[in-house]
Design an enzyme around this catalytic site. Sequence first.
Site, PDB file in Angstrom:
ATOM      1  CB  CYS A  77      -0.905  -0.024   1.230  1.00  0.00           C
ATOM      2  SG  CYS A  77      -1.757   1.531   1.564  1.00  0.00           S
ATOM      3  CB  VAL A  85      -4.255   0.370   6.709  1.00  0.00           C
ATOM      4  CG1 VAL A  85      -4.697  -0.660   7.724  1.00  0.00           C
ATOM      5  CG2 VAL A  85      -4.634  -0.068   5.296  1.00  0.00           C
TER       6      VAL A  85
END
Length: 211
Positions: free
Chosen positions: A19, A59
Amino acid sequence: MAASPRLRNALTLFSARDCVVCHRVRLVLAAKGVSYELIPVDPTNPPEDLVDLNPYHSVPTLVDRDLVLYAASVVSEFLDERYPHPPLMPVDPLARARLRLAMLRLEHEWVPHVQAIQHGTKAQAEAGRKRLKELLLASLPLFKASKFFLNTEMSLADCAMAPIVWRLPALGIALPKEAKPIEDYGMRIFRNPGFMRSLTPEEKVLRELPA
């Protein structure tokens, strides 16, 4: 909401395995040399602790004792202030403002294209790839102007930019020869041991570094 008892005694980061915005925070932590517990998360199936702590279930999420923070920009600035050495923002207010504006543009104009390439439809990925390449080439003078992004020393802006540059081969973006300053910029950061510590196993295989 207060952290669960299990998380109160250690700095803890909930992070996806690949990510670009989570990588941004992990790079800040690595640059600071801070020890922390990493909890890998599948964003499509967040763990119960994360659901309880963060109303968005997103997140990266950072837990520091009873403090819970989310959004990469908020977490990054908190870490820079919580662990002041080495500093990752300049002292001069004008320089700080310029870097904050650059990070805002990365967050709103660049990162969505990375995410479209990784998670979108074929058409969305192709459009994202085209636009991200355009943004990189338009920013070429900035990469030529200084050793780091808009600054003479590594800053929070590099922690946001470097994860994007690291992913370019995996995103299917091949830059022309005249864009070599972008690759040179990346290599200056990638060869730093702190950068390698910031990578998850899934991210380490996204590109090969030359020997």
